[in-house]
Design a protein around this motif. Sequence first.
Motif, PDB file in Angstrom:
ATOM      1  N   PHE A 196       0.819  -1.203   0.000  1.00 20.37           N
ATOM      2  CA  PHE A 196       0.000   0.000   0.000  1.00 20.37           C
ATOM      3  C   PHE A 196       0.860   1.263   0.000  1.00 20.37           C
ATOM      4  O   PHE A 196       0.455   2.304  -0.536  1.00 20.37           O
ATOM      5  N   SER A 197       2.061   1.164   0.604  1.00 19.94           N
ATOM      6  CA  SER A 197       2.943   2.322   0.604  1.00 19.94           C
ATOM      7  C   SER A 197       3.512   2.587  -0.792  1.00 19.94           C
ATOM      8  O   SER A 197       3.693   3.729  -1.195  1.00 19.94           O
ATOM      9  N   VAL A 198       3.800   1.496  -1.516  1.00 16.64           N
ATOM     10  CA  VAL A 198       4.355   1.637  -2.863  1.00 16.64           C
ATOM     11  C   VAL A 198       3.320   2.193  -3.826  1.00 16.64           C
ATOM     12  O   VAL A 198       3.585   3.090  -4.632  1.00 16.64           O
ATOM     13  N   PHE A 199       2.090   1.676  -3.754  1.00 15.47           N
ATOM     14  CA  PHE A 199       1.073   2.040  -4.731  1.00 15.47           C
ATOM     15  C   PHE A 199       0.074   3.081  -4.207  1.00 15.47           C
ATOM     16  O   PHE A 199      -0.886   3.399  -4.892  1.00 15.47           O
ATOM     17  N   GLY A 200       0.303   3.548  -2.977  1.00 18.07           N
ATOM     18  CA  GLY A 200      -0.591   4.566  -2.450  1.00 18.07           C
ATOM     19  C   GLY A 200      -0.344   5.919  -3.107  1.00 18.07           C
ATOM     20  O   GLY A 200       0.608   6.132  -3.855  1.00 18.07           O
ATOM     21  N   SER A 201      -1.227   6.827  -2.805  1.00 14.98           N
ATOM     22  CA  SER A 201      -1.132   8.156  -3.395  1.00 14.98           C
ATOM     23  C   SER A 201      -0.152   9.022  -2.607  1.00 14.98           C
ATOM     24  O   SER A 201       0.228   8.703  -1.480  1.00 14.98           O
ATOM     25  N   LYS A 202       0.260  10.125  -3.235  1.00 16.17           N
ATOM     26  CA  LYS A 202       1.107  11.124  -2.594  1.00 16.17           C
ATOM     27  C   LYS A 202       2.445  10.546  -2.124  1.00 16.17           C
ATOM     28  O   LYS A 202       2.921  10.820  -1.031  1.00 16.17           O
ATOM     29  N   LYS A 203       3.031   9.682  -2.951  1.00 18.13           N
ATOM     30  CA  LYS A 203       4.338   9.118  -2.637  1.00 18.13           C
ATOM     31  C   LYS A 203       5.365   9.671  -3.621  1.00 18.13           C
ATOM     32  O   LYS A 203       5.155   9.655  -4.841  1.00 18.13           O
ATOM     33  N   SER A 204       6.476  10.165  -3.068  1.00 23.44           N
ATOM     34  CA  SER A 204       7.553  10.639  -3.929  1.00 23.44           C
ATOM     35  C   SER A 204       8.286   9.454  -4.528  1.00 23.44           C
ATOM     36  O   SER A 204       8.138   8.319  -4.087  1.00 23.44           O
ATOM     37  N   PHE A 205       9.120   9.746  -5.543  1.00 24.97           N
ATOM     38  CA  PHE A 205       9.854   8.665  -6.202  1.00 24.97           C
ATOM     39  C   PHE A 205      10.844   8.024  -5.233  1.00 24.97           C
ATOM     40  O   PHE A 205      11.063   6.809  -5.264  1.00 24.97           O
ATOM     41  N   LYS A 206      11.444   8.825  -4.331  1.00 24.30           N
ATOM     42  CA  LYS A 206      12.376   8.262  -3.352  1.00 24.30           C
ATOM     43  C   LYS A 206      11.658   7.320  -2.381  1.00 24.30           C
ATOM     44  O   LYS A 206      12.186   6.258  -2.028  1.00 24.30           O
ATOM     45  N   GLU A 207      10.483   7.717  -1.932  1.00 24.20           N
ATOM     46  CA  GLU A 207       9.706   6.843  -1.047  1.00 24.20           C
ATOM     47  C   GLU A 207       9.316   5.564  -1.760  1.00 24.20           C
ATOM     48  O   GLU A 207       9.334   4.477  -1.168  1.00 24.20           O
ATOM     49  N   PHE A 208       8.968   5.671  -3.029  1.00 23.49           N
ATOM     50  CA  PHE A 208       8.624   4.484  -3.824  1.00 23.49           C
ATOM     51  C   PHE A 208       9.809   3.519  -3.881  1.00 23.49           C
ATOM     52  O   PHE A 208       9.658   2.306  -3.665  1.00 23.49           O
ATOM     53  N   LEU A 209      11.004   4.052  -4.161  1.00 22.44           N
ATOM     54  CA  LEU A 209      12.192   3.202  -4.238  1.00 22.44           C
ATOM     55  C   LEU A 209      12.531   2.593  -2.880  1.00 22.44           C
ATOM     56  O   LEU A 209      12.973   1.436  -2.789  1.00 22.44           O
ATOM     57  N   PHE A 210      12.331   3.379  -1.811  1.00 21.12           N
ATOM     58  CA  PHE A 210      12.645   2.871  -0.470  1.00 21.12           C
ATOM     59  C   PHE A 210      11.788   1.651  -0.131  1.00 21.12           C
ATOM     60  O   PHE A 210      12.308   0.613   0.301  1.00 21.12           O
ATOM     61  N   TRP A 211      10.470   1.779  -0.310  1.00 14.86           N
ATOM     62  CA  TRP A 211       9.582   0.667   0.035  1.00 14.86           C
ATOM     63  C   TRP A 211       9.779  -0.527  -0.894  1.00 14.86           C
ATOM     64  O   TRP A 211       9.736  -1.671  -0.452  1.00 14.86           O
ATOM     65  N   LEU A 212      10.005  -0.261  -2.169  1.00 11.19           N
ATOM     66  CA  LEU A 212      10.257  -1.353  -3.100  1.00 11.19           C
ATOM     67  C   LEU A 212      11.548  -2.081  -2.749  1.00 11.19           C
ATOM     68  O   LEU A 212      11.612  -3.319  -2.757  1.00 11.19           O
ATOM     69  N   GLY A 213      12.585  -1.321  -2.396  1.00 12.15           N
ATOM     70  CA  GLY A 213      13.854  -1.942  -1.993  1.00 12.15           C
ATOM     71  C   GLY A 213      13.719  -2.741  -0.710  1.00 12.15           C
ATOM     72  O   GLY A 213      14.323  -3.808  -0.557  1.00 12.15           O
ATOM     73  N   LEU A 214      12.911  -2.215   0.249  1.00 10.01           N
ATOM     74  CA  LEU A 214      12.703  -2.929   1.509  1.00 10.01           C
ATOM     75  C   LEU A 214      12.017  -4.267   1.264  1.00 10.01           C
ATOM     76  O   LEU A 214      12.424  -5.298   1.840  1.00 10.01           O
ATOM     77  N   ILE A 215      11.004  -4.274   0.389  1.00  7.31           N
ATOM     78  CA  ILE A 215      10.298  -5.519   0.100  1.00  7.31           C
ATOM     79  C   ILE A 215      11.240  -6.530  -0.551  1.00  7.31           C
ATOM     80  O   ILE A 215      11.276  -7.708  -0.172  1.00  7.31           O
ATOM     81  N   LEU A 216      12.025  -6.072  -1.527  1.00  4.44           N
ATOM     82  CA  LEU A 216      12.956  -6.978  -2.207  1.00  4.44           C
ATOM     83  C   LEU A 216      14.019  -7.503  -1.248  1.00  4.44           C
ATOM     84  O   LEU A 216      14.406  -8.676  -1.315  1.00  4.44           O
ATOM     85  N   MET A 217      14.490  -6.658  -0.329  1.00  4.59           N
ATOM     86  CA  MET A 217      15.500  -7.096   0.635  1.00  4.59           C
ATOM     87  C   MET A 217      14.947  -8.168   1.564  1.00  4.59           C
ATOM     88  O   MET A 217      15.625  -9.167   1.859  1.00  4.59           O
ATOM     89  N   VAL A 218      13.705  -7.979   2.022  1.00  8.20           N
ATOM     90  CA  VAL A 218      13.081  -8.984   2.898  1.00  8.20           C
ATOM     91  C   VAL A 218      12.914 -10.307   2.158  1.00  8.20           C
ATOM     92  O   VAL A 218      13.157 -11.389   2.715  1.00  8.20           O
TER      93      VAL A 218
END
Length: 507
Positions: free
Chosen positions: A33-55
Motif C-alpha cells: 500500500f505504501s508503494v502504490f498509495g497516493s502522494k508518494k515521492s519517487f524516493k519513497e517508492f524506491l525505499f519501500w520497493l527496496g525494503l520488500i525486495l530485501m526482505v
Amino acid sequence: MNDQPHRLSPIALLILWVKNVIALWPIFVGGFFSVFGSKKSFKEFLFWLGLILMVIVLTLGWSILRYLRFTYAVAPDGLTIRSGVFIRKTNHIPYDRIQTVQRQQWFFLKPLGLEQVSIETAGKETRKAEGQLAAVPTAVADTINRYRQGIGTEAATSPAAETADADAATQTRVINAEPEPDAAYKINSHDLNQYALTSLGFIPFITGMLWVLNKAQEYLPDSWYQQAEHAITGLAIYLLIGLSIIVLVLGFAISYLNIIQKYYHFTLDRTGNELRTSRGFFQTNTVSARLSRVQAIRFKQSILRQWFHLTTVQALLASGAADDEQSNDLVLMPVIRQRSAMTDMRKFISWLPAVIPDLQPIPVRNRWYYVRNMVLGNLALIVAPIIFASVLWLQVSWWVWLLPVGGLWLIIMALQGQYAATTAAITIAPPDQLVIQVGEVWTRQRYYVRKKDIQAMTLAQSIWMKPRGIAHLSIHVRKGNSDQTITSRYMKADLAKQILSWYQPLP
C-alpha cells in the motif's frame, strides 16, 4: 526405510520460504500500500520497493540455510532429527513416546508422493510439535506408524529410486500386513451436505470481510474510498438491501464450499488403542492419536443443528496435532443423528455411556442471573460506550439509529442468556464420569469427562450466593498444551458439593 540420515525433499525449500514470507505479511501488506498509495515521492517508492525486495532475499537465504542444515533418520529405535543453522540441535524421539502423528498433504504434493509430517510426544510443552518434516515421502509416516504398532518393516530399494534424490530413494516393504480396523466410519454425501448447510461459518466470514474493508480505509488512497462511499450513498434503498443480500449469499456460499472441501472423504477408524481421522480435498489431513490422549468427548450442536436433531462429536486431546474449524479439537464425527450418536460413538470410545444420562438442569429461579449478566455486561462494555462516543463525536441524528440498534442488541443478548440458562445442566454418570452441559453463543455443548482426566475442580461462592444455596462449579481438563475450563454456573450448592466430594472425597 533405512536409518541413514536424509534431507527433506527439495520442494521443502519452497515451503519453508513461503512460511517465512507469510510470517512477515504485515511488512508486505504495508509495503504494497505504501508503494502504490497516493502522494508518494519517487524516493519513497524506491525505499519501500527496496525494503520488500530485501526482505524477500533475506527470507530466501535463511530458508536455504535451514534446509541444508536439516536431516532426519527413521531407525528401529526412534526418529532422529538434526537441525539448527548456527546452533546444532539433535532431537531423538523414541516411538513409545509418540502420542500423535499428523500427516498433511496438499494437492500439489500428491503427484510427488510427498507430505508434511508432525510428531508430538507426551513431553510436549509448546505449541510447536517436537518433530516436523516439511516434505518427505509418504513411506516415512507409514514406517513410523508401523514401528509404533510393533509391526516389522524391511527396507528395499526400488530400481527407479536409485536415480531419485535421497529422500525418496528408500521404499518400505511390509512383512506383516497392517491390521484391519476394529471400527470404521466414512461420511456420505448427504451427511456432508447437511453439515455444510447447517454451519454458521458465514458469520465469521462476513465479520472478517467488514474488518478488511475497515482496514483498507487506512491504506487505500482517500480519493478511492471517497468515490466508493459516494457511489454507495447514492444507491436507492432497495439496491442497498440487494447488495446486503448478495454479501450474505456470498458469505454462505464460501462457508459451504470451505466445509465441503475441508471434510471431503472424511473417515474415522479405530485400530487397537489408536484413533485415526482423515479428510480434505485440497489438503489431505490425517491424524493418528492414542486413545489415552483423549481427555474428554464433546457433543456440539448449534441452535440450527438442534432444530434438525444433528450433532457434531469432537475429542479434546492432550495434543495440538488435531484441528477443528476454530480450535485444536479433533472432529470424530462431523455430523450424526442425535438419536444414534451415543451408540455409534461407543464403537470408537468404549467408555461413553450407552444412553444420554438424565442431567440435572439449573433451577428455574436461578436462570434470570444468566440474562442479567449478559444484558449488564453488554450494556457496560458495548452499548453504553458506543452511545457515549456518539455524543462526543457524532451528530445527534445518529441517535435515531444507535438507540434502537443498541436496544435490539440487548434483547438478543437477553435471549442468549436465557438460552444458556435453559441449556446448562450437570450430572454424575456411573461409574466414573462427569457429564456437564453448557450453552455458549447459541451452541449447546455436552462434555463427557472421566474422573481420572479431570485436572482440577473448583467450587466458588460469593458472599451473596452462599445464603441462597447457589454455587459455580468449574472443572479443568487438559486441551492441547493448555487448560479447558468448563463451568456450571448458578447451580445448587448441595449438588456442587456432592460432585466435588465425588471427585476428591474428604478425609
